[in-house]
Each structure stands twice: as C-alpha cells, then as structure tokens.
Motif scaffolding. Structure first.
Motif, PDB file in Angstrom:
ATOM      1  N   GLY A   1      -5.807  -1.501  -9.818  1.00  0.00           N
ATOM      2  CA  GLY A   1      -5.765  -0.106 -10.252  1.00  0.00           C
ATOM      3  C   GLY A   1      -6.076   0.062 -11.722  1.00  0.00           C
TER       4      GLY A   1
ATOM      5  N   GLY B   1       0.816  -1.206   0.000  1.00  0.00           N
ATOM      6  CA  GLY B   1       0.000   0.000   0.000  1.00  0.00           C
ATOM      7  C   GLY B   1       0.853   1.260   0.000  1.00  0.00           C
TER       8      GLY B   1
ATOM      9  N   ARG C   1       0.180   3.088  -3.560  1.00  0.00           N
ATOM     10  CA  ARG C   1      -0.738   4.201  -3.392  1.00  0.00           C
ATOM     11  C   ARG C   1      -0.240   5.269  -2.426  1.00  0.00           C
ATOM     12  NH1 ARG C   1      -5.628   3.031  -5.777  1.00  0.00           N
ATOM     13  NH2 ARG C   1      -6.043   0.825  -6.034  1.00  0.00           N
TER      14      ARG C   1
END
Length: 87
Positions: free
Chosen positions: A82, A24, A28
């Motif tokens: 994504g 993560g 992101r």
C-alpha cells in the motif's frame, strides 16, 4: 524456523487462504479472491515467521499459530504494498 514445516500442500493452501482473507479484511476491508488470498497468505507466512522470530514473539503452534503468524505477515505485506501504490 519454517512457517509450514510438517504441513502438506492442502494445509498450506488452507492456512494461506484464511490468512490472506483475514489480512484483506483488516487492511482493505475486503478479500482478494481465493487465489489472491492464498498468495498473500503464503507470502505473509514467510514474512510473519521471519519478523516474529526477529522480535522474539511466539504465537503458538498448530493450525491456529500458523494462521495467526501468516495473518500478521500478510498484514505487513499489504501495508508495504500500500505504501508503494500510493507513491
């Protein structure tokens, strides 16, 4: 090759959580909460195990190898998700 062979449920949750959190941060820039990190990390471990075996890559054994493999798989998982979220 199984990603969690010989590990107990607590170890699986810890490895999955760390791998999901790292993925993560890399993909992101933030984590997904403890449950989200564990889910992403555990699924990522299976993807990473399969993918690395197909590529003939060995990342090591023990906890560190499991975390590295699971993180690589979790990154791949997040990149694929994504792609579909943007379409």
């Amino acid at each position: 090759m199984e990603p969690f062979a010989g590990y107990g449920i607590i170890a699986i949750l810890i490895i999955g959580g760390v791998a999901g959190w790292l993925a993560g941060l890399i993909v992101r820039g933030f984590g997904f909460g403890i449950i989200g990190n564990i889910i992403v990390g555990v699924i990522g471990a299976f993807i990473g195990s399969w993918l690395l075996a197909k590529l003939g890559i060995f990342v090591g054994s023990g906890w560190l190898g499991a975390i590295v493999g699971a993180t690589i798989g979790a990154i791949v998982l997040l990149l694929i998700v994504g792609l579909f979220r943007r379409v």
